[in-house]
Write an enzyme that holds these catalytic residues in place. Structure first.
Site, mmCIF file in Angstrom:
data_model
loop_
_atom_site.group_PDB
_atom_site.id
_atom_site.type_symbol
_atom_site.label_atom_id
_atom_site.label_comp_id
_atom_site.label_asym_id
_atom_site.label_seq_id
_atom_site.Cartn_x
_atom_site.Cartn_y
_atom_site.Cartn_z
ATOM 1 N N ASN A 9 29.346 28.324 7.636
ATOM 2 C CA ASN A 9 30.294 29.369 7.236
ATOM 3 C C ASN A 9 31.464 28.670 6.554
ATOM 4 O O ASN A 9 32.286 28.041 7.220
ATOM 5 C CB ASN A 9 30.758 30.131 8.482
ATOM 6 N N HIS A 93 32.332 38.603 12.328
ATOM 7 C CA HIS A 93 32.964 37.329 12.704
ATOM 8 C C HIS A 93 34.285 37.645 13.407
ATOM 9 O O HIS A 93 34.981 38.594 13.034
ATOM 10 C CB HIS A 93 33.197 36.471 11.461
ATOM 11 N N GLU A 95 37.085 36.412 13.203
ATOM 12 C CA GLU A 95 38.262 36.445 12.314
ATOM 13 C C GLU A 95 38.382 37.804 11.631
ATOM 14 O O GLU A 95 39.479 38.297 11.394
ATOM 15 C CB GLU A 95 38.175 35.290 11.297
ATOM 16 N N GLU A 164 29.784 33.378 19.569
ATOM 17 C CA GLU A 164 30.901 32.531 19.162
ATOM 18 C C GLU A 164 32.116 32.845 20.038
ATOM 19 O O GLU A 164 32.873 33.789 19.745
ATOM 20 C CB GLU A 164 31.273 32.800 17.706
ATOM 21 N N SER A 208 33.263 25.139 17.102
ATOM 22 C CA SER A 208 33.518 23.693 17.085
ATOM 23 C C SER A 208 32.257 22.857 17.307
ATOM 24 O O SER A 208 32.300 21.842 18.008
ATOM 25 C CB SER A 208 34.607 23.329 18.096
HETATM 26 C C1 PEP Z 1 32.921 29.766 12.530
HETATM 27 O O1 PEP Z 1 33.691 29.864 11.597
HETATM 28 O O2 PEP Z 1 32.054 30.628 12.707
HETATM 29 C C2 PEP Z 1 33.039 28.605 13.424
HETATM 30 C C3 PEP Z 1 32.246 28.498 14.445
HETATM 31 O O3 PEP Z 1 34.030 27.700 13.106
HETATM 32 P P1 PEP Z 1 34.215 26.221 13.732
HETATM 33 O O4 PEP Z 1 32.838 25.557 13.696
HETATM 34 O O5 PEP Z 1 35.175 25.550 12.825
HETATM 35 O O6 PEP Z 1 34.700 26.394 15.116
#
Ligand code: PEP
Length: 246
Positions: A9, A93, A95, A164, A208
């Site tokens: 992503n 997502h 965000e 997530e 992460s």
């Molecule tokens: C994401 O944007 O879906 C994500 C998991 O970001 P990160 O790997 O940076 O935590």
């Protein structure tokens, strides 16, 4: 053993020159035994499609409209994504849920719109830190998934699900393999109650994921791959994660 799925992503990062370098790095590092996808910002989809012609890396988008077409200024339909060759689109997502106030219902409608055009929605679910600390993780992720199951009914087997935990996204904090597996198991059971295809469905972990923790996460029985943010912007890191998904 199913093939793992690793999805990058890119969020709102990139430029034509940076993308060209990143994609060239990935092309050089692949192919991998995992299925690999990059979800890029809308303006770069067409150029990404060109750059990946003949490659085994698929591409997709990070959001789509719940509407078919019409007077929805600024929105992008799943028909348009399909027209550009997108195989996947991320919906829900955290965000977008947080900054754009997307409800469980809207996320489900976006997933339905994507499926209607043959684009596989990667539906994200996950709890905040406050929800985890209040012991609500299961309740939250089950509620988020239930909205999608309710709307898609027998088509639910066609989605990819991504767990997530919000507290692990972009923070450097990762759910331990055991913590992630526990939630994936809950989600798998919820899917099993809704579709016979549940065991073949992909449930990705995101939050992460890095080259040094990917293999342990991917070794869990209900973790079928990863949704990768920050580490997807560096060819070396993303390809190391793809390699870990054997
Ligand atoms: C994401 O944007 O879906 C994500 C998991 O970001 P990160 O790997 O940076 O935590």
């Amino acid at each position: 053993m199913h093939k793992k799925l690793v999805v990058g992503n890119w969020k709102m990062y990139g430029s034509r020159s940076a993308n060209a370098l990143l994609l060239a790095g990935l092309k050089e590092a692949g192919p991998w035994s995992a299925e690999v996808v990059v979800c890029v910002p809308f303006p770069y989809i067409a150029e990404t499609a060109l750059a990946l012609t003949g490659q085994s890396i698929a591409f997709g988008a990070q959001d789509c409209s719940a509407h078919e077409a019409g007077a929805f200024t600024g929105e992008v339909s799943s028909m348009m994504l399909a027209d550009l060759g997108c195989r996947y689109v991320i919906v829900g997502h955290s965000e977008r849920r947080a900054h754009h106030h997307e409800s469980d219902q809207l996320v489900a409608e976006k997933a339905r719109a994507a499926l209607a055009h043959g684009v596989t929605p990667i539906v994200c679910v996950g709890e905040t830190l406050a929800e985890r600390e209040a012991g609500q993780t299961e309740t939250v992720v089950k509620r988020q998934l239930a909205a999608v199951i309710h709307l898609l009914t027998h088509c639910i087997g066609e989605i990819v699900l991504a767990y997530e935990p919000v507290w692990a996204i972009g923070t450097g904090l990762t759910a331990s393999p055991e913590q992630a597996q526990a939630v994936h198991k809950v989600l798998r059971m919820q899917l099993q109650a809704a579709t016979k295809k549940a065991d073949a469905m992909k449930i990705l972990y995101g939050g992460s994921v890095k080259p040094d923790n990917a293999a342990q996460l991917f070794a869990q029985p209900d973790i079928d791959g990863g949704l990768i943010g920050g580490a997807a912007l560096k060819a070396a890191d993303f390809s190391a994660i793809c390699r870990a998904a054997m």
